[in-house]
Scaffold this active site. Structure first.
Site, short mmCIF file in Angstrom:
data_model
loop_
_atom_site.label_atom_id
_atom_site.label_comp_id
_atom_site.label_asym_id
_atom_site.label_seq_id
_atom_site.Cartn_x
_atom_site.Cartn_y
_atom_site.Cartn_z
N PRO A 1 0.82 -1.22 0.00
CA PRO A 1 0.00 0.00 0.00
C PRO A 1 0.84 1.26 0.00
O PRO A 1 1.74 1.43 0.84
CB PRO A 1 -0.81 -0.13 1.29
CG PRO A 1 -0.95 -1.60 1.47
CD PRO A 1 0.35 -2.19 1.00
N CYS A 2 0.57 2.12 -0.96
CA CYS A 2 1.45 3.26 -1.20
C CYS A 2 1.01 4.53 -0.50
O CYS A 2 1.74 5.52 -0.50
CB CYS A 2 1.56 3.52 -2.70
SG CYS A 2 -0.04 3.80 -3.51
#
Length: 470
Positions: free
Chosen positions: A153-154
């Site tokens: 997850p960025c």
């Protein structure tokens, strides 16, 4: 023929569909699901539930499960944070199919199960130990994993977010991914992420205050301590055949002291360097014009501004006295503080796909029609095959596609790893820029980071000396 013992209650239906009993009653009220009242409760025939699922093409969130088959492919790969499987499809097209996917979002899980029902599927990465993961992948104890790939997850590292980096729960999930890599020890590890990963601030070693790039320093230290040599660069997906200007960091780690080559571009703007020209929006969506498409209508308050724009124009092309009103309307309707507010051009790649829970196709308008791009058009821009099914409500479909890795970028990653396996090295094209930014490769970023760390340490020493004299 159904008898009383086979009839389903509202709760039975809710359990099977993985919805609430209230939603099951809603289906009956809307006459989508046939039911009969017996006494004070509704009952449903199993055949009628099956008919509802078939008629409306209902996807049900799958349970975690092991791989269906037992054959061991020549290259063993595991996928994490799989999403709608953009990276998976690209890796498969490039010659590295995964046998296990890991994804927490229920709509993405539906998409994975719909398209790849035979592969192993797990959910929360924190709930599985490496040995459990390998067991569900049906790998024998002596079979090494060749590749682990994924895009943790960025949001924790995004320049548009709060950038809490490794203090954020999603940042910790990033470290959990690295922990699994450390224990499974695949020959290659791939990490795909946003540009903000290069500058995400975090305290590093003896520097007590957050420093830009500190989070990546910690990630690199962990991987290098586990025996990996890392190469990375910021790549524009348009340079690999994607009809979209989208820049992503791609890190490839290899066990040992030899570095994997940078990705080899296939396209360049205007066809320079002897490469093919960038693909355009027309290239991507031309073959689905006239076919059934699904999208959410723009509100009339926004449409009046789009109608003032011609193909390729954006909000700054509006009359000066209208610009402030247009951007104000955008904010009130749920758009971000910045955005494209653009009518697309058929003759250019699409700008980066923007997803927003309140307005999924936020700021990109069809070149010739007063509507957002459809789910099908977005999928084509990302490179998904025509037969790929994206599950869930339309807003969730937009989000899945917008968050996906462009397929052609995934193909380039797989081809680079396969080339390395075969002892082939891709030589960089002299003068070629992978993206619009500087100091984005493992070499140039590290050189710039070393200078930044040296300066930060000097400032910290001076501050400590100043405090000691106070």
């Amino acid at each position: 023929m159904n008898n009383i013992t086979t009839l389903l209650t509202i709760q039975d239906v809710a359990n099977r569909l993985k919805v609430t009993p209230q939603y099951a009653r809603k289906l009956i009220k809307e006459e989508k699901l046939t039911a009969t009242r017996i006494g004070s409760q509704w009952v449903i025939k199993p055949d009628d539930l099956d008919a509802y699922i078939s008629k409306y093409d209902i996807s049900i969130e799958p349970n975690d499960h092991a791989r269906i088959g037992t054959d061991i492919p020549d290259i063993v790969a595991l996928s994490f944070f799989s999403g709608a499987m953009g990276l998976d499809v690209g890796m498969r097209n490039g010659g590295i199919p995964a046998i296990l996917a890991c994804e927490f979002n229920k709509y993405c899980r539906m998409t994975i199960d719909k398209n790849e029902p035979d592969m192993a599927l797990i959910g929360d990465i924190n709930k599985y130990e490496p040995e459990e993961i390998l067991k569900l992948a049906k790998l024998p104890p002596n079979r090494k994993v060749d590749v682990i790939f994924g895009g943790p997850p960025c949001q924790a590292f995004s320049t548009a977010g709060a950038r809490r980096a490794l203090d954020d729960e999603r940042g910790n999930v990033f470290l959990r991914y690295i922990k699994i890599v450390e224990e499974i020890q695949p020959t290659y590890v791939v990490i795909e992420n946003v540009r903000g990963l290069l500058s995400a601030p975090y305290p590093y070693n003896d520097i007590s205050t957050p420093i830009k790039g500190g989070a990546l320093c910690i990630i690199l230290d962990r991987l290098e301590a586990a025996g990996y040599t890392i190469s990375f660069e910021l790549y524009n997906a348009a340079n690999f055949g994607t009809p979209q200007i989208r820049e992503r960091v791609v890190m490839i780690g290899k066990l040992g002291n030899k570095k994997v080559s940078y990705l080899s571009p296939t396209n360049a703007e205007n066809g320079c360097y002897g490469l093919k020209p960038w693909h355009t929006l027309r290239d991507a969506i031309n073959d689905i014009e006239g076919k059934e498409q699904h999208y959410i209508e723009f509100p009339e308050k926004r449409l009046k501004f789009y109608r003032m724009l011609t193909e390729g124009q954006y909000w700054k092309n509006l009359p000066p006295d209208i610009q402030k009103e247009a951007m104000g309307a955008k904010l009130k309707l749920g758009g971000g503080k910045t955005g494209f507010f653009r009518r697309l051009s058929f003759n250019r790649p699409s700008p980066t796909l923007v997803t927003n829970p309140t307005m999924p196709a936020t700021d990109l308008c069809h070149p010739t029609e007063d509507r957002p791009l459809s789910v099908e058009e977005y999928a084509k821009i990302q490179g998904f095959p025509n037969e790929w099914k994206i599950c869930g409500p339309i807003k969730e479909q937009y989000k899945q596609i917008g968050n996906a890795v462009p397929i052609k970028l995934g193909e380039a990653i797989a081809k680079t790893i396969l080339a390395d396996m075969n002892g082939k090295v891709f030589s960089p094209i002299p003068g070629f820029s992978y993206s619009r930014y500087k100091n984005t490769s493992d070499v140039s970023w590290r050189n710039a980071m070393d200078k930044k760390l040296k300066k930060a340490r000097a400032e910290q020493v001076n501050e400590q000396l100043s405090l000691s004299f106070d």
